[in-house]
Structure formats: structure tokens, C-alpha cells
Design an enzyme around this catalytic site. Structure first.
Site, PDB file in Angstrom:
ATOM      1  N   ARG A   1       9.129  -0.230  10.987  1.00 59.41           N
ATOM      2  CA  ARG A   1       8.325  -0.138   9.760  1.00 59.41           C
ATOM      3  C   ARG A   1       9.184  -0.398   8.520  1.00 59.41           C
ATOM      4  O   ARG A   1       8.685  -0.880   7.497  1.00 59.41           O
ATOM      5  CB  ARG A   1       7.627   1.219   9.659  1.00 59.41           C
TER       6      ARG A   1
ATOM      7  N   GLU B   1     -10.058   3.013   5.261  1.00 59.92           N
ATOM      8  CA  GLU B   1      -9.563   1.826   5.951  1.00 59.92           C
ATOM      9  C   GLU B   1     -10.615   0.726   6.068  1.00 59.92           C
ATOM     10  O   GLU B   1     -10.314  -0.462   5.918  1.00 59.92           O
ATOM     11  CB  GLU B   1      -9.065   2.202   7.353  1.00 59.92           C
TER      12      GLU B   1
ATOM     13  N   PHE C   1      -5.489   4.488  12.684  1.00 61.84           N
ATOM     14  CA  PHE C   1      -6.541   4.356  11.679  1.00 61.84           C
ATOM     15  C   PHE C   1      -6.914   2.896  11.433  1.00 61.84           C
ATOM     16  O   PHE C   1      -8.090   2.563  11.300  1.00 61.84           O
ATOM     17  CB  PHE C   1      -6.104   4.996  10.364  1.00 61.84           C
TER      18      PHE C   1
ATOM     19  N   HIS D   1       3.435   3.389  12.783  1.00 62.86           N
ATOM     20  CA  HIS D   1       3.336   4.654  13.520  1.00 62.86           C
ATOM     21  C   HIS D   1       2.537   4.504  14.818  1.00 62.86           C
ATOM     22  O   HIS D   1       1.695   5.326  15.150  1.00 62.86           O
ATOM     23  CB  HIS D   1       2.709   5.748  12.653  1.00 62.86           C
TER      24      HIS D   1
ATOM     25  N   ASP E   1       3.232  14.413  15.579  1.00 64.59           N
ATOM     26  CA  ASP E   1       1.862  14.251  15.086  1.00 64.59           C
ATOM     27  C   ASP E   1       0.844  14.376  16.220  1.00 64.59           C
ATOM     28  O   ASP E   1      -0.349  14.601  15.965  1.00 64.59           O
ATOM     29  CB  ASP E   1       1.697  12.890  14.398  1.00 64.59           C
TER      30      ASP E   1
ATOM     31  N   ARG F   1       7.373   4.378  14.013  1.00 67.33           N
ATOM     32  CA  ARG F   1       7.895   5.373  13.079  1.00 67.33           C
ATOM     33  C   ARG F   1       9.382   5.623  13.296  1.00 67.33           C
ATOM     34  O   ARG F   1      10.150   5.758  12.347  1.00 67.33           O
ATOM     35  CB  ARG F   1       7.133   6.688  13.264  1.00 67.33           C
TER      36      ARG F   1
END
Length: 313
Positions: free
Chosen positions: A10, A58, A83, A109, A117, A167
Site C-alpha cells: 500500500r 464507496e 469495502f 488491506h 481487524d 497492510r
């Protein structure tokens, strides 16, 4: 690999967007309230008039990007993979894929390395979803160097592109002057004759580690970096399978619908060969440190080594 430089893909995404900002004045970046996490915040600072924070919306972000694409812009939409690909699938399919608009999707991610998470944020199905959209290109960079190269290649490509980033910091394996990225072309990182290990994303570095362990056992493994899942480098896959006779696929994704399935599709049609798919075995992820989850799900060098040995036996 403690002495190897590690950077999250990322990071490469954000840095590449900034680097491309001056070269491509029609480049626009949209984010869904996650500019810090997706690393598009660096583009926002460099080009504030070409960055749009759409908030936690989104689907709306995708509609805006589609409109911008019809006006000659090259929009990137950015959010967590869960998402931007799953919550947003209908909009990507109908607003971007169906009219074949020039929108790029930066999915950060992804996979189990989201870590703590947990299962709700660990997107292990996105590659499968994106592969089904006609005309969609799907890219999973192996490291930060490849992530940067993939972003510019996506900009130069006319049509929708899904780019999958992680991530966690991962080993940089492509930091050499001979490295060249081309959409749809896999890279043979190690020649071999006994088994083919085709890997994507963070699993490429681990596949190289597994190959070292296999070599100590007298097994000569060929390791291929398949950074583009769609279009797949069918010619390379078939040629390697013909040479080694057996194929192992490794991915930080469900074994259903991702790299393993794509490889099986082409081999079934063009060169039937035994295939072992290593990935997330039809289960959800769980909360925990990323490094420990990689080991638990058998995606580290030792896990790939053990599963490959079992397969060859």
C-alpha cells in the site's frame, strides 16, 4: 528474511500515485474516508485539487469515478478491499465494468494480513469476484517495487483495473535493475524441473523460501510470480507444467475462485496436470497478529514447503 527490506504494498500504491501525478494531469484520486490507511493521503497533500474524499460511501464514490472517466479523467477509487470490492460489487459491475470505463480500483488491506481487524475486514474473496467481471484486469503485486510499477501500468492500460494491496510490510524481492512489469506476463524467479510453484502477492517471497527448503531435500522447484491473475499468463503456466508435471499455487486468498482456480482452468483445458492449491481453505479469517496468521494458514515458507512435500509424496 529478517535482514531483507520490508515495505507494505500500500506504501507503493500511494507513492506511485504521487510520482504519476505530474506525468498524468488527468489522474484523479478518490477515497472513502481512508486516505491515511490506503496511503492516498500523500497524493492528497501533493495534489489537493485532484483528490476527492467521498466519505464512507464507496458506492457513491464509484458513481463519481464513472462520471469522471466519461469526461476523460483517469480516476482511482481507494478503500479497504472488503469495502471497495464486496460492499461495492454491484456498482463496479454495472457502473464501471458494463460500460468498460477507464476506472482503476486501489484495494488496500486485503487478505488475512489485515490481522487484528478480524474476519469482517479480512477480504479473501475479492479476486474471485473481480475475475468474473468481463474486461476487468486483476493485479496482485508481490512487493512495493511491483506495486509502484503496477500502478503506472494500470494508468497506461485502457479499461478497468483492480489492484490488490496489503497492510503488512513484506519483503522487497524485485529491487533489481532487470525488473520489468508487464500486465498479463508472469515472471520466472527460479528455474526448476520437479514442481512448479506459482504464487501471487505476499506469497511470492514465501514461495522462494519454500523452494530453498525443497532444494535441501533434492527437489528442484520452479517459482513463478503471477502478479496478474486476469489476464493470466496461460502460455507460461502451460509451459512450466509441461516441464515439471506438477503445479502448486499459493495465494493469500480463498482457494475458491482465485489464482488456484485460474491456473486449474487453463491446465484443465490445455495441459492436464495435478494441482495443489494453497490458500484460505473455504473458511473465514480470524483476529490475530498478521505474521502469526500467515503461519497458521500455512502461507509462510515452512507451510508451503510442508504442503508441497505432501503433494509430491
Amino acid at each position: 528474511m529478517a535482514d531483507v527490506k520490508k515495505i507494505a504494498t500500500r506504501e507503493g500504491y500511494g507513492n506511485a500515485l504521487v510520482a504519476c501525478g505530474a506525468k498524468y494531469p488527468n489522474l484523479v484520486v478518490l477515497d472513502a474516508d481512508l486516505a491515511g490507511a490506503t496511503k492516498t493521503g500523500v497524493f492528497q497533500k501533493a495534489y489537493p485539487d485532484r483528490h476527492i474524499d467521498c466519505g464512507i460511501a464507496e458506492c457513491n464514490m464509484t458513481g463519481i469515478a464513472a462520471g469522471l472517466a466519461t469526461c476523460g479523467k483517469i480516476p482511482f477509487i481507494s478503500s479497504f478491499a472488503m469495502f471497495v470490492s464486496e460492499r461495492n460489487f454491484e456498482q463496479i459491475r454495472n457502473s464501471i465494468g458494463y460500460p468498460h470505463l477507464n476506472v482503476k480500483i486501489g484495494a488496500s488491506h486485503a487478505g488475512i494480513t489485515v490481522g487484528e481487524d478480524g474476519a469482517t475486514h479480512q477480504c479473501n474473496e475479492d479476486v474471485a469476484l473481480m475475475r468474473t467481471i468481463p474486461g476487468m484486469t486483476v493485479i496482485v503485486p508481490a512487493d512495493e517495487v511491483e506495486a509502484r510499477a503496477a500502478v503506472e501500468a494500470a494508468i497506461d492500460h485502457d479499461g478497468p483495473v483492480y489492484l490488490r494491496f496489503g497492510r503488512a510490510a513484506v519483503p522487497v524481492i524485485n529491487d533489481n535493475p532487470d525488473y520489468r512489469f508487464e500486465i498479463g506476463k508472469g515472471i520466472v524467479l527460479k528455474e526448476g524441473k520437479d514442481v512448479t510453484i506459482a504464487a501471487s502477492g505476499i506469497c511470492v517471497a514465501e514461495a522462494l523460501e519454500a523452494a530453498k527448503k525443497l532444494k535441501a531435500d533434492g527437489v528442484d522447484a520452479e517459482v513463478i510470480n503471477i502478479h496478474t491473475i486476469k489476464p493470466l499468463d496461460e502460455e507460461l503456466i502451460v509451459a512450466s507444467a509441461k516441464k515439471t508435471g506438477r503445479v502448486v499455487t499459493v495465494e493469500e486468498h480463498s482457494v475458491i475462485g482465485g489464482l488456484g482456480s485460474a491456473v486449474c482452468d487453463v491446465l484443465c483445458a490445455k495441459n492436464p496436470a495435478p494441482v495443489c492449491k494453497i490458500g484460505i481453505d473455504d473458511t473465514f479469517g480470524e483476529s490475530g497478529p498478521a505474521a502469526e496468521l500467515v503461519v497458521k494458514y500455512g502461507l509462510d515458507g515452512e507451510g508451503i514447503y510442508q504442503k508441497t512435500k505432501e503433494f509430491l509424496a
